[in-house]
Design a protein around this motif. Structure first.
Motif, short mmCIF file in Angstrom:
data_model
loop_
_atom_site.label_atom_id
_atom_site.label_comp_id
_atom_site.label_asym_id
_atom_site.label_seq_id
_atom_site.Cartn_x
_atom_site.Cartn_y
_atom_site.Cartn_z
N THR A 112 -13.46 -5.22 7.33
CA THR A 112 -13.23 -6.36 8.21
C THR A 112 -11.90 -6.99 7.82
N SER A 113 -11.15 -7.40 8.82
CA SER A 113 -9.86 -8.05 8.55
C SER A 113 -10.00 -9.56 8.43
N THR A 114 -11.20 -10.07 8.64
CA THR A 114 -11.42 -11.52 8.50
C THR A 114 -11.03 -11.95 7.09
N ALA A 115 -10.13 -12.91 7.00
CA ALA A 115 -9.56 -13.31 5.70
C ALA A 115 -10.63 -13.85 4.76
N PRO A 116 -10.63 -13.39 3.50
CA PRO A 116 -9.76 -12.32 3.00
C PRO A 116 -10.28 -10.95 3.43
N ALA A 117 -9.38 -10.05 3.80
CA ALA A 117 -9.77 -8.71 4.25
C ALA A 117 -10.60 -8.02 3.17
N GLU A 118 -11.64 -7.33 3.59
CA GLU A 118 -12.53 -6.64 2.66
C GLU A 118 -12.79 -5.23 3.15
N ALA A 119 -12.92 -4.30 2.21
CA ALA A 119 -13.22 -2.91 2.55
C ALA A 119 -14.22 -2.36 1.55
N THR A 120 -15.24 -1.70 2.06
CA THR A 120 -16.24 -1.03 1.21
C THR A 120 -16.31 0.43 1.63
N GLY A 121 -16.13 1.32 0.66
CA GLY A 121 -16.22 2.75 0.94
C GLY A 121 -14.97 3.34 1.56
N LEU A 122 -13.87 2.59 1.58
CA LEU A 122 -12.63 3.04 2.21
C LEU A 122 -11.46 2.94 1.26
N ALA A 123 -10.49 3.84 1.43
CA ALA A 123 -9.21 3.75 0.73
C ALA A 123 -8.10 3.86 1.77
N PHE A 124 -7.06 3.04 1.62
CA PHE A 124 -5.96 2.99 2.57
C PHE A 124 -4.71 3.58 1.94
N GLY A 184 0.84 -2.15 5.31
CA GLY A 184 1.12 -0.77 5.66
C GLY A 184 2.56 -0.36 5.46
N GLY A 185 3.35 -1.19 4.76
CA GLY A 185 4.78 -0.96 4.71
C GLY A 185 5.34 -0.48 3.39
N LYS A 186 4.56 -0.53 2.29
CA LYS A 186 5.12 -0.11 1.02
C LYS A 186 4.03 0.45 0.11
N CYS A 187 4.46 1.27 -0.83
CA CYS A 187 3.54 1.90 -1.76
C CYS A 187 3.10 0.89 -2.82
N VAL A 188 1.82 0.96 -3.21
CA VAL A 188 1.29 0.11 -4.27
C VAL A 188 0.52 0.99 -5.25
N SER A 189 0.08 0.39 -6.34
CA SER A 189 -0.50 1.18 -7.43
C SER A 189 -1.99 1.44 -7.29
N GLU A 190 -2.67 0.71 -6.42
CA GLU A 190 -4.11 0.90 -6.26
C GLU A 190 -4.52 0.62 -4.83
N SER A 191 -5.70 1.10 -4.47
CA SER A 191 -6.17 0.92 -3.10
C SER A 191 -6.31 -0.57 -2.80
N THR A 192 -5.74 -0.99 -1.69
CA THR A 192 -5.68 -2.39 -1.30
C THR A 192 -6.20 -2.53 0.13
N PRO A 193 -7.07 -3.48 0.41
CA PRO A 193 -7.54 -3.64 1.78
C PRO A 193 -6.39 -3.90 2.75
N PHE A 194 -6.39 -3.19 3.81
CA PHE A 194 -5.45 -3.36 4.92
C PHE A 194 -5.61 -4.77 5.48
N ASP A 195 -4.49 -5.42 5.82
CA ASP A 195 -4.62 -6.80 6.31
C ASP A 195 -4.93 -6.87 7.81
N GLY A 196 -4.98 -5.71 8.46
CA GLY A 196 -5.41 -5.66 9.86
C GLY A 196 -4.31 -5.51 10.88
N THR A 197 -3.04 -5.59 10.47
CA THR A 197 -1.94 -5.55 11.43
C THR A 197 -0.95 -4.44 11.10
N LEU A 198 -0.72 -3.56 12.04
CA LEU A 198 0.40 -2.60 12.00
C LEU A 198 1.37 -3.06 13.09
N GLU A 199 2.48 -3.61 12.67
CA GLU A 199 3.31 -4.37 13.60
C GLU A 199 3.94 -3.52 14.70
#
Length: 423
Positions: free
Chosen positions: A183-195, A223-238
């Motif tokens: 869910t992208s409802t702030a704060p975005a949360e993800a269970t069972g997913l990797a982005f 969705g714009g830069k590499c990070v070190s660990e799986s991070t919940p998507f904030d819901g927007t691909l501009e």
């Protein structure tokens, strides 16, 4: 499973006759300025019978020093994890898009409170389980025309003539269990997913070399830069310059096919019966950059054989041979793809080069200025892509009746297109 008990696993009935893709295209087909053909707006498209035998070339090596990729041929029977779209899938999103929810479900047969996940024999790790998987597949075929959702079965070996004294086992309606949710409802949360995204950076996650470029790596919420660990998507691909790949939260650890060395590799979703639900909005935004070769204002939601992005989603080796198995037909399903800049119509297509494939020219309406709930269901050897009611909830479980309502094909419907892949 209960010993010495005969249990029939119940599935939705087969599709009945009705309006085919070709019928819906009669008198409505037109070619757009970008060369794509469109027919009628629909709410549901079913690709019938995607189970055929064939082969493709699986990647066995990716060598950044030589810039060469190795392959070997793989044959498949039309069933099992090797068959395109039945094995592991990854999910992909391209902007401009706002995503409110994502949910993934696996199919279970619920038998007296116990759950049996429907898997292929190739997914089992011993002969007994393999035999059970084959038995369940055969029973599925035998019961495709059965429409009831509950059943009583007598325990084998009972010989009493008194029905009231006969032990029975109650097989409840089949159930789909949610295995991942976002869910992208702030704060975005993800269970069972990797982005992830094709932005790998050896300092953070994934890798980069001058032969093959960036591998998959974990991606930031934007969705714009590499990070070190799986991070919940904030819901927007501009814009359409932003793409992300979504996998399970389970990293590959000796249990995946070959992946590019040092790439961030996760498992996908496997099995003949699986379902993906999404709520999204696709407003109009052009790309920021000046690269005119990149598609602009063309959002999409699609699925790949997970081996493809784990190797190289885009690009060839130095011999101009595609590194991944995509070009030889290991499988892609475009569920909701806008093909032209600013286009308001979204199409669907099965890509499976060297085997039966195709795409329906009937289309879905792009959700602009509003959100849309949408589902892709792999079940009974078919793929159904469907617009959902606004009030449909992505609950922890879905019963078989809910799934059956989505995939049901109504006679003479002019909003449900049937596209035959196999007979």
């Amino acid at each position: 499973m209960y010993p010495n008990t005969c249990i029939a696993i119940l599935f939705a009935p087969p599709l009945v006759s009705g309006m085919t893709s070709g019928q819906l295209c009669r008198g409505t087909a037109s070619e757009s300025d970008d060369g794509n053909w469109y027919c009628s707006e629909v709410n549901t498209i079913t690709y019938r019978n995607i189970s055929q035998s064939g082969s493709y070339n699986r990647t066995t090596s990716v060598d950044p020093d030589t810039g060469i990729c190795g392959h070997r041929p793989v044959s498949y029977s039309g069933f099992g994890a090797l068959t395109p779209l039945f094995g592991e899938l990854s999910m992909h999103l391209r902007g401009p898009m706002n995503v409110s929810q994502i949910a993934v479900y696996n199919f279970y047969a619920s038998i007296s409170g116990q759950h049996e996940r429907i898997l292929y024999a190739s997914d089992r790790r011993n002969a007994e389980a393999a035999a059970q998987a084959k038995l369940m597949l055969r029973r599925r075929e035998e019961n495709r025309a059965v429409s009831s959702t509950t059943l009583q079965t007598r325990v084998a070996g009972s010989r009493t003539s008194d029905p009231s004294a006969t032990p029975v086992v109650h097989a409840a309606a089949a159930e789909w269990g949610r295995v991942a949710y976002y869910t992208s409802t702030a704060p975005a949360e993800a269970t069972g997913l990797a982005f992830l995204a094709n932005l790998g950076d050896p300092r953070l996650s994934g890798t980069f070399d001058y032969s093959f470029g960036n591998s998959l790596g974990y991606v930031s919420g934007t969705g714009g830069k590499c990070v070190s660990e799986s991070t919940p998507f904030d819901g927007t691909l501009e814009t359409s310059e932003f793409e992300i790949a979504v996998f399970t939260d389970k990293p590959c650890s000796g249990n995946c096919n070959y992946a590019r060395p040092d790439a961030t590799a996760h498992r996908g979703w496997e099995g003949e019966s699986k379902a993906f639900f999404i709520e999204f909005q696709m407003d109009h935004y052009d790309n920021y950059g000046t690269d005119q070769g990149m598609l602009s204002d063309a959002p999409a939601w699609w699925f790949l054989n997970a081996d493809i992005p784990r190797i190289l989603q885009y690009g060839n080796d130095r011999n101009n041979i595609p590194c991944s198995c995509w070009s030889t037909g290991c499988g892609e399903f475009d569920a909701f793809e806008v093909l032209g800049r600013g286009e308001e119509r979204a199409k669907s297509t099965i890509h499976r080069q060297g085997n039966l494939e195709g795409g329906d020219s009937n289309y879905f309406k792009r959700p602009v200025g509003r959100t849309l709930k949408f589902a892709v269901i792999f079940h009974n050897l078919n793929i159904t892509a469907s617009v959902l009611d606004d009030n449909f909830e992505f609950g922890r479980t879905l019963d078989q009746d809910q799934i059956a309502d989505i995939i049901a094909y109504e006679p003479k419907s002019n909003t449900h297109s049937l596209f035959g892949i196999g007979t």
